[in-house]
Design a protein around this motif. Structure first.
Motif, PDB file in Angstrom:
ATOM      1  N   PHE A 630      44.295  35.642  35.857  1.00 24.12           N
ATOM      2  CA  PHE A 630      45.726  35.889  35.863  1.00 24.12           C
ATOM      3  C   PHE A 630      46.362  34.917  36.830  1.00 24.12           C
ATOM      4  CE2 PHE A 630      49.395  38.021  37.863  1.00 24.12           C
ATOM      5  CZ  PHE A 630      50.227  38.013  36.744  1.00 24.12           C
ATOM      6  N   ALA A 654      44.183  34.330  40.133  1.00 20.51           N
ATOM      7  CA  ALA A 654      43.112  35.275  40.421  1.00 20.51           C
ATOM      8  C   ALA A 654      42.107  35.220  39.285  1.00 20.51           C
ATOM      9  CB  ALA A 654      43.670  36.682  40.550  1.00 20.51           C
ATOM     10  N   THR A 655      40.858  35.445  39.619  1.00 21.24           N
ATOM     11  CA  THR A 655      39.814  35.442  38.606  1.00 21.24           C
ATOM     12  C   THR A 655      38.880  36.609  38.821  1.00 21.24           C
ATOM     13  OG1 THR A 655      37.951  34.217  37.712  1.00 21.24           O
ATOM     14  CG2 THR A 655      38.431  33.874  40.026  1.00 21.24           C
ATOM     15  N   LYS A 664      39.100  36.744  45.455  1.00 21.18           N
ATOM     16  CA  LYS A 664      39.618  36.598  44.099  1.00 21.18           C
ATOM     17  C   LYS A 664      40.839  35.681  44.018  1.00 21.18           C
ATOM     18  CE  LYS A 664      38.611  40.967  41.673  1.00 21.18           C
ATOM     19  NZ  LYS A 664      37.284  40.690  41.402  1.00 21.18           N
ATOM     20  N   TRP A 665      41.737  35.772  44.973  1.00 22.84           N
ATOM     21  CA  TRP A 665      43.042  35.128  44.857  1.00 22.84           C
ATOM     22  C   TRP A 665      43.123  33.827  45.638  1.00 22.84           C
ATOM     23  CZ3 TRP A 665      47.164  36.795  41.897  1.00 22.84           C
ATOM     24  CH2 TRP A 665      47.034  38.080  41.326  1.00 22.84           C
TER      25      TRP A 665
END
Lengths: 1137, 602
Positions: A630, A654-655, A664-665
């Motif tokens: 996202f 993010a993944t 993540k970010w």
């Protein structure tokens, strides 16, 4: 179809209307000067008035104007023209293509930009020009050589395979994919095979991070942005059809050594002082070698390639081993020398009311080169439909369906359980004493051609479907909101089966040949049965080629789906001198796949392989995975008087790949700026020479997360084990957890770009040059080497850094002569070099870092270390005693003493390092003499570190350097000719396998004639290759070590394409109600210049890389052993109604 | 514009709220160290991977590492056409031990203790600890046999513990004391029965008899440490006793059947066997290497042929009334029955090393089918398609380990070996049933060994007692072309048996009467290339005219002897050196890796 480019509104030119003159109706036809075809949708307006009209499908327009008015004729991508309305009411115009027009609109990330205003490193591909009417099966092959900095390598001739695509350097990270993101209308596609090249309207290559940052988490290694054709601009319907009929043959002679190769095998055997006869399953000694030559004299040309094999004449069994007298032709048995493929494209395109539509259907039927295979081909069917409708003034809705159905068929390897290799390897494996393509006693012999012929098809059926739905809401003239949702799914089914096959086998022992009464048959030396005398005859036993228990039917199903949602909003702010564009948006992607396979053995029906006919053991398995990304992003463009250009992007991504919330970010910025010098006042004087000049620079940061989500965990997998219960059921096992990774997170890629764009002489000549640096930081790598006592691979983490620097240059030239002849030249050249600036060994002192580590700190990526070849030793280099025997001497080096042949001279440099001390490997005439690089008076490999490399230096680099493309096109009165050259300036590899390495497996016997005809013998002392040696299947051994002289020089220049086309005159076509028609012939890949000295290897080949086996070990990684690459000649037709 | 940002803001808020879940996508198809240790079943799966590593049997596919016949061609049993295999004669550039398995097992032992206490019953926990310690001891035994002193770890070592990772080699005795404790623990705690084809206490004990005998004899002969020797020999006896006294095993199958059966299930001679089944793709290639169609370079040495005892229990030099000639037809009926079961009945050119073809792993019916009935070879005896099951641990070995340990203990303060001990072991093996086909040929059982009438073998190594000599001979006949010979010579400190200069019987093969048996060899091309050697060592080279004199042990004159390896400076054929690269690596990081004993330190 050719002129249906995307319609865009032209900028409004405000001039006061000043018309009181007499109105007339002007009509005429607008055509393209290039091919003479009519241009539908061209805009005609009266200068200074708001009224405008467009041409219809036949290029005809009608407009009311006053005499003396100036008419402006414009079409996207063409240079606009003006005419004054005179007495004539007919004005026909031939518009000239303005391929490098600065007002051309380039597709960029989530939007478009005028070419002249670009500030990032973006190349827009002129698809019409680059693809032309070439018989290219996919867009990737079409792009090869067309774009500086875009590397496209076709590593094997396998039809239906994807080339390897890299943007700016061959490696961006060790663990990431390094693949560019390929987007079709902003939706990721997994393979270039899924888009019909004929559907493509535009391709943009986004190279630097400032341009790609907007695409975020998957765009770290560049973006290939494909825009497909949408509906027509003008009302009406147009039908187009084009085709290509293609004849193929191998582009390079495959010359596998015959008698010379056998002599090599024999010489190697003797040089190595081996006992008994030479060879493996088929033996050879001096006696049989003479017989082979006699056979050629007696039967050469009499006995045909595929005539049956006859005992006594063709071979002999001495009670323990076989000797062959006849040589066979594996290439004739295995490779098709001509082949037929075809391509068809049908399109329906038009506009009705507020709705545009484009329907297209493409078909590709391509044949591979394996002659005996039941099928070796690829077929693809690519229908697509796009619709756009303007519901209201402010609401546009669009939707589309894109479908690709590709099927590749090739023989299932009957050897898959043993060697993971297909029949191609065996073609290139055995000496020509091995029967191939022949029968014995009316029955087939097991050989590669037989294996290929008897095998069932392996069918790779891949279906890709993409549905998209989108809307644009124009809130104001300057502000819109776009939302696009796409669903794409892949359904791949791999079917394979191994049938039960019997054949006569010549690998092991033999059987007595008996007549109908069971009596031993005796034959004479011609193989004819005798009544008295003669020798007892033998035959090959009939055996199972595949065991019943190993026959099977198997299917492997892969299903994936990807949901993509893009929402964005554009706002344009025009403050005269200050122009702003704002973009904000979000991008959301969710992907998952699952796969499943099942196999059932003991296949009863060879002709109709199905589960239902298999009655043996069942095995099954599968896999599944998912990921999601996202991102939210924003972009601002600012231009001041078209002179100063600024662009800034910011993206937060993010993944799901990184498991821990705090990893993540990431936020990634990018910025670029441009200065259009030519718009400065002080440049006005130079306008006639310098039409346009721009300097630009960009900087961007982007994250890469293209690693498996497993990489962050100490994962333990379940797998089947070969320990069986007493009932024959395999155990399963659970793996040992690897070392726990160290907080693995994003790899950061920082990209800087400097570029200049110049156009000279009224835009005729254009130059674009760029330099860039791409820095990968926090690259995911295995940790620092630990001693064996650790018992595991060091844990991975974001430990490394890597830097790529390169430059690109592009030239274009266009000129139309007064007589209508138009000439265009495009040329590009690019290079990139990558250094590992921080590897896992960065804590070690430089001198202790190992040469064998390709990712060692400070190492240039792809560098190959080797010895430096001086020459071959000759007889005069050695000391002989009075009997002519070598005088020997003891050489002590590093405490090891070896007895070797004495060299002449006072302080000769010895090479006993390569000897094993056993008196077999003794440096002798014909062996390689190396250069004493470090001057220590001895040749060795040191201790393999930077500090002590022995006599090794960098002898080559495996990455393709100086990649270039060059196109010359000319058209004149409907005729057009284009020549396209493509090449690689530098690439060197140490090959693998029998096609590349002399003596690789002299015992097995296959080798190129280029080696067999040019190795050192006492009567051929000027040979290129050293004396014969058998390395028993190793790529290096004895004096055949990685070294300067025998590196394969993989640089090449290919005349990729020559196309000659002719557009039929409209006057002729009118009578048959055809709007336009064009015929063409095209020669693809026809001429190659390489430096491989006749080795049957495609210079583009990458050892072990083929679509048929992942992991780089296809056919045991041996160079050049795949489906041969081919050249093709094609002819085609393109018509529009 | 304000509206835009409001819309975007709301959108971001909504999406972000859903994002947490949306972005939470752990791998779907693997367990992790965190999640895996939840049941005994999973623990069993974890341990399953050690089976194929330690119990190789006939290998898998074309992989024959650790498998008999082809995996162990360097011994005094085999002559190779051409160069004889050499011992390592120089420190390699690179090469060192592997601790992958040790780490894997230490993790297993740790997780049982730290993560599975509430999951396993106390009995199950003890069993699995014992299984882990058994495999760990097995692995360390192998490491020690190769390298002598090796670093010893009983837990997983992490990358932040360099002092542990680079620690100096632990003295062998310290390592082996750990091994001893592990083995003891395993012998006491592994389940008596843990299901079909799983390791049970008898399998453990059987292997302990081998591992302990190995260490005991290394200590006795190489290190001359009688205390350690006795400790391990006692353990060997104890372990073998456990197997023998269980009564589960017996010697009741004819010799060849053990190696050529498609089904060894229930065979009482197999303490552990490996099952092969083409239906699930698990096959091997060992039978193909001796299928009487494949030619091979490796054959029996005359030294081995001479070692086969006569059926009357005597050696060939003192044959008594038995015809001791080496003619193949005669040897079949006058040598121990294992000879007939090991070799093809006729000289064959297919064995290029010795002209005697090894058919130990080929069923009699296949031999008959292809050689007598002249029918095609069954496909499952070609390539890597072999389906015959492999004996992994034979009861015969346990018996021979037991008796050898007893004899070795004789002079270390153990009890005196009795005739009853011999009867329970060697004589039990000699009394194994004969195959009917062998009986038809005239093969008979060998007379029992009697302590009061031990054969007087003139070729006996004077350093070895007469009884021990016969025990060792029994092993050699029993395990010919299997996996133990070189390891046996090492632990007896008798690698000099493999020195071609000291032992000329190593470069000659089978006894051939060329004129009658292999006349096709007597060609002009072979003049000066082949020779025969008589039983007392006289060599006759073929000169083209002396065909009649060409009877004797076949010698290929192009064969090249092993390069010297005994008593050479800086060469220790008993232990493996570590690589220069590895030693440099330790040095570069400020540690010291000592070179293996007997090899140069720099």
């Amino acid at each position: 179809m050719k002129r249906q480019l995307l319609m865009l509104l032209l900028s409004v030119i405000l001039v006061t209307v000043n018309a009181v003159a007499q109105q007339v109706t002007v009509t005429g036809k607008i055509t393209s000067s290039g091919d003479g075809l009519p241009i539908p949708g061209a805009t005609i307006r009266v200068k200074g008035s708001a009224g405008a009209t467009q041409t219809n499908n036949d290029g005809i327009y009608t407009i009311k104007a006053n005499q003396g008015d100036i008419l402006q004729f414009a079409y996207m991508g063409m240079t606009a023209q003006e005419r004054t309305v005179g007495s004539s009411t007919t004005i026909n115009i031939a518009l000239v293509e303005d391929s490098e027009g600065l007002n051309e609109v380039v597709v960029v990330g989530y939007g478009t930009q005028k070419k002249g205003s670009l500030t990032g490193a973006i190349t827009s591909v002129n698809v019409e020009k680059v693809f032309g009417n070439r018989p290219i099966p996919d867009a990737a092959r079409g792009l090869q050589g067309a774009v500086p900095g875009l590397s496209v390598v076709v590593p094997s001739g396998e039809v239906g395979s994807d080339p390897i695509i890299r943007i700016r350097g061959q490696i961006g990270s060790v663990n990431g994919t390094n693949n560019p993101l390929i987007l079709v209308d902003n939706v990721e596609i997994p393979s270039m095979q899924y888009v019909n090249p004929n559907d493509i309207e535009n391709i943009s290559i986004l190279k630097d991070a400032a341009s790609t940052a907007i695409y975020g988490s998957k765009a770290a290694f560049g973006v290939i942005l494909i825009t497909t054709k949408k509906g027509a601009g003008a009302t009406g319907t147009k039908v187009t059809y084009s085709n290509n009929f293609i004849w193929q043959s191998p582009f390079k002679d495959i010359d596998i050594a015959g008698i010379d190769g056998l002599e090599y095998t024999l010489d190697a055997h003797e040089n190595m002082k081996q006992p008994g006869p030479a060879g493996g399953f088929w033996r050879i000694d001096r006696t049989s070698f003479q017989k082979i030559k006699d056979w050629q004299a007696k039967y050469g040309g009499v006995v045909g390639n595929d005539d049956p094999i006859v005992y006594g004449r063709d071979w002999y069994w001495d009670g323990a081993q076989k000797f062959g007298y006849r040589i066979y032709d594996p290439v004739a048995a295995m490779v098709k020398d001509h082949n037929f493929s075809q391509m068809h494209n049908l399109g329906l395109n038009g506009k009705s009311g507020n709705t545009n539509y484009n329907l297209s259907v493409g078909y590709l039927g391509q044949e591979g080169m394996m002659k005996p295979a039941k099928h070796d081909d690829y077929r693809r069917f690519t229908p697509s439909l796009t619709l756009t409708t303007k519901v209201t003034d402010y609401l546009t809705i669009r939707g589309g369906v894109r479908y690709a159905d590709g099927t590749k068929r090739n023989p299932t390897s009957l050897n898959s359980d043993a060697f993971a290799a297909d029949p191609w390897l065996y073609l290139y494996r055995w000496s020509r004493l091995f029967p191939i393509g022949v029968q014995e006693q009316g029955q087939d012999i097991i050989d590669p051609a037989f294996s290929a012929r008897m095998s069932n098809d392996q069918i790779r059926a891949e279906k890709f479907l993409n549905l998209d739905l989108g809307t644009t809401i124009n809130i104001t003239k300057a502000w819109d909101i776009q939302a696009d949702y796409a669903y794409s799914t892949q359904n791949n089914l791999l079917t394979s089966s191994v049938p039960y096959v019997q054949g006569r086998t010549h690998w092991y022992g033999v059987e007595a040949l008996r007549d109908g009464n069971g009596a031993q048959v005796y034959v004479d030396e011609n193989g004819n049965p005798t009544n008295t005398g003669g020798i007892p005859a033998y035959k090959f036993p009939l055996t199972d080629h595949t065991l019943k228990a190993n026959t099977y039917f198997s299917q492997d199903n892969f299903r994936s789906k990807r949901n993509t949602l893009n929402i964005l909003s554009n706002y344009k702010l025009d403050l005269k001198d200050h122009q702003f564009k704002f973009l904000v948006g979000s991008n959301l992607v969710a992907y998952d796949f699952s796969s499943q396979y099942s196999t059932r053995t003991n296949l009863l029906n060879n002709d109709n392989p199905q589960y239902n006919f298999a009655v043996g053991t069942e095995t099954s398995g599968g896999s599944a995975n998912w990921d999601s990304q996202f991102g939210v992003f924003g972009r601002v463009n600012y231009a001041y008087k078209d002179k100063y250009l600024l662009e800034a992007t910011l993206r937060r991504d993010a993944t799901s790949v990184f498991q821990r919330a705090d990893l993540k970010w990431r936020t990634y910025p990018g910025a670029s700026a441009g200065w259009v010098i030519s718009n400065e006042d002080f440049m006005n004087n130079l306008k006639s020479t310098v039409s346009f000049a721009k300097l630009r620079a960009s900087w961007g940061f982007i994250g890469d997360q293209s690693v498996a989500n497993l990489i962050t965990l100490a994962s333990m997998g379940y797998s089947k084990n070969s320990w069986l219960t007493s009932g024959g059921v395999p155990n399963f096992q659970l793996g040992t957890p690897p070392a726990l990774p160290k907080d693995v997170t994003w790899q950061d890629i920082e990209h800087m770009n400097l570029g200049v764009d110049f156009r000279f002489f009224n835009n005729k000549l254009g130059v674009t040059a760029e330099v860039f640096q791409r820095y990968t930081r926090n690259m995911i790598l295995g940790g620092e080497a630990l001693p064996a006592t650790y018992g595991a691979a060091p844990p991975v983490g974001n430990f490394g850094d890597l830097r790529t620097r390169g430059w690109e240059i592009n030239l274009d030239f266009n000129h139309q002569f007064g007589n209508g002849l138009r000439l265009s030249i495009d040329a590009n050249l690019a290079d990139a070099v990558t250094f590992i600036t921080k590897g896992t060994d960065h804590n070690l002192a430089w001198e202790n870092r190992l040469l064998s580590n390709p990712y060692s700190t400070g190492r240039r990526y792809g560098d190959v270390y080797g010895f430096v070849t001086d020459r071959l030793y000759q007889k005069e280099d050695f000391v002989y005693d009075s009997n002519g025997n070598f005088v020997q001497t003891n050489i002590v080096w590093n405490g090891t003493s070896k007895r070797t042949n004495k060299l002449v001279g006072n302080n000769p440099v010895y090479q006993t390092y390569f000897e094993d001390g056993n008196q077999t490997m003794l440096i002798s005439p014909g062996d390689v003499k190396f250069v004493d690089v470090n001057g220590d008076g001895y040749i060795d490999a040191g201790n393999g570190t930077n500090g002590n490399p022995g006599d090794r230096v960098v002898v080559g680099n495996t990455t393709p350097r100086y990649q270039y493309g060059f196109r010359v096109g000319a058209d004149y009165k409907g005729f057009s000719l284009s020549l396209f050259f493509q090449g690689v300036g530098e690439r060197k590899i140490w090959g693998s396998g029998q096609l590349a390495i002399p003596g690789y497996f002299a015992k097995e016997g296959a080798m190129p004639q280029a080696i067999a005809g040019n190795y050192w013998k006492p009567d051929r002392t000027d040979a290129f290759y050293p004396r014969a040696w058998n390395m028993n299947g190793a790529d290096e051994g004895y004096v055949m070590r990685t070294q300067s002289k025998y590196m394969l020089d993989m640089s090449y220049l290919k005349i990729k394409n020559i196309t000659l086309g002719y557009s039929l005159p409209t006057s002729l076509l009118k009578r048959i109600k055809v709007a336009n028609a064009r015929v063409y012939i095209s020669l693809e890949n026809f001429i190659t210049f390489d430096n491989l000295r006749g080795l049957p290897i495609d210079p583009e080949a990458i050892s072990g890389v083929s679509m048929l086996r992942s992991g780089g070990n296809y056919n045991l990684g041996r160079t050049g052993t795949s489906n041969p690459a081919f050249k093709s000649a094609s002819a085609g037709l393109q018509v529009g109604f | 514009m304000k509206i835009t940002f409001k819309i975007i803001f709301v959108f971001i808020v909504i999406v972000s709220a859903g994002c947490k879940k949306f972005l939470d996508r752990p791998p779907l198809t693997v367990d992790t160290d965190e999640t895996a240790w939840t049941s005994e079943e999973k623990l069993r799966l974890y341990a399953n991977k050690y089976y194929t590593e330690f119990f190789v049997g006939y290998g898998n596919g074309y992989t024959t590492t650790g498998a008999p016949l082809v995996g162990f061609t360097n011994s005094d049993d085999m002559v190779v056409q051409g160069n004889q295999p050499n011992f390592t004669r120089a420190v390699p550039n690179s090469g060192i031990w592997s601790y992958t398995t040790v780490r894997s097992i230490n993790i297993m032992l740790d997780r049982i203790e730290t993560k599975m206490s509430g999951i396993l019953s106390p009995a199950a926990k003890t069993h699995w600890l014992a299984i882990g310690r058994f495999f760990r001891a097995f692995r360390y035994s192998q490491l020690v046999q190769n390298y002598g002193d090796v670093p010893y770890y009983t837990r997983e070592i992490f990358d932040n513990e360099p002092d542990e990772l680079y620690k100096p080699r632990t003295p062998r005795n310290e390592v082996m004391d750990g091994v001893y404790d592990d083995l003891k623990f395993a012998m006491q705690n592994v389940r008596l029965d843990d299901g079909d084809q799983n390791v049970n206490r008898y399998v453990v004990a059987g292997f302990v008899s081998r591992l302990a005998l190995t260490e005991g004899t290394w200590q006795k002969y190489y290190y001359k440490n009688n205390t350690q020797a006795k400790k391990f020999l006692d353990l060997a006896v104890e372990a073998a006793d456990m197997v023998i006294s269980s009564g589960r095993y017996d010697i009741n199958t004819d010799y060849k059947t053990i190696f050529t059966s498609k089904e060894l299930k229930g065979n009482k001679e197999c303490v552990l066997y490996r099952n092969y089944d083409p239906a699930v793709g698990v096959t091997h290639a060992i039978a193909s290497y001796g299928n009487l169609a494949e030619s091979t370079l490796n054959g029996p040495t005359s030294d081995l042929l001479k070692a086969y005892i006569l059926t009357n229990g005597q050696t060939w030099e003192n044959p008594g009334t038995v015809n001791a000639s080496f003619n193949l037809d005669n040897m079949i009926v006058t040598r121990d029955s294992r000879f007939e079961a090991t070799f093809y009945s006729k000289p064959s050119l297919l064995n290029r090393g010795a002209y005697y073809y090894i058919t130990k792993f080929l069923p009699r019916e296949v031999e008959k089918r292809t050689q007598v009935d002249m029918l095609p070879m069954p496909p499952e005896f070609t390539g890597d398609k072999n389906e015959t099951d492999a004996p992994v641990l034979r009861y015969a070995e346990v018996l021979l380990n037991w008796i050898e340990a007893k004899v070795e203990l004789d002079d270390l303060g153990g009890g005196v070996v009795t005739q009853s001990d011999i009867d329970k072991s060697i004589n039990k093996i000699r009394n194994r049933p004969l195959a009917p086909e062998a009986v038809t040929k005239g093969v008979v059982k060998t007379a029992p060994l009697s302590l009061v009438a031990i054969p007087a073998d003139p070729s006996r190594d004077p350093q070895v007692s007469a009884l021990l000599w016969e025990v060792r001979r029994e092993r050699r006949m029993e395990f010919a072309f299997e996996t133990l010979r070189l390891a046996d010579l090492r632990r007896w400190s008798k690698l000099e048996y493999m020195d071609n200069n000291l032992n000329t019987d190593l470069i000659t093969g089978g006894w051939i009467n060329f004129q009658t048996q292999l006349p096709s060899v007597l060609t002009a091309a072979n003049v000066g290339k082949i020779a025969v050697v008589s039983a007392n060592g006289t060599e006759v080279v073929y000169n083209g005219t002396n065909a009649a004199a060409m009877t004797g042990f076949y010698k290929n004159l192009t064969n090249v002897a092993r390069l010297p390896f005994i008593n050479q400076a800086n060469i220790n054929p008993y232990l493996t050196p570590v690589g220069i690269v590895e030693m440099n690596d330790y040095k570069a990081r400020g540690y010291v890796l000592k070179q293996t004993q007997g090899w140069p330190q720099n």
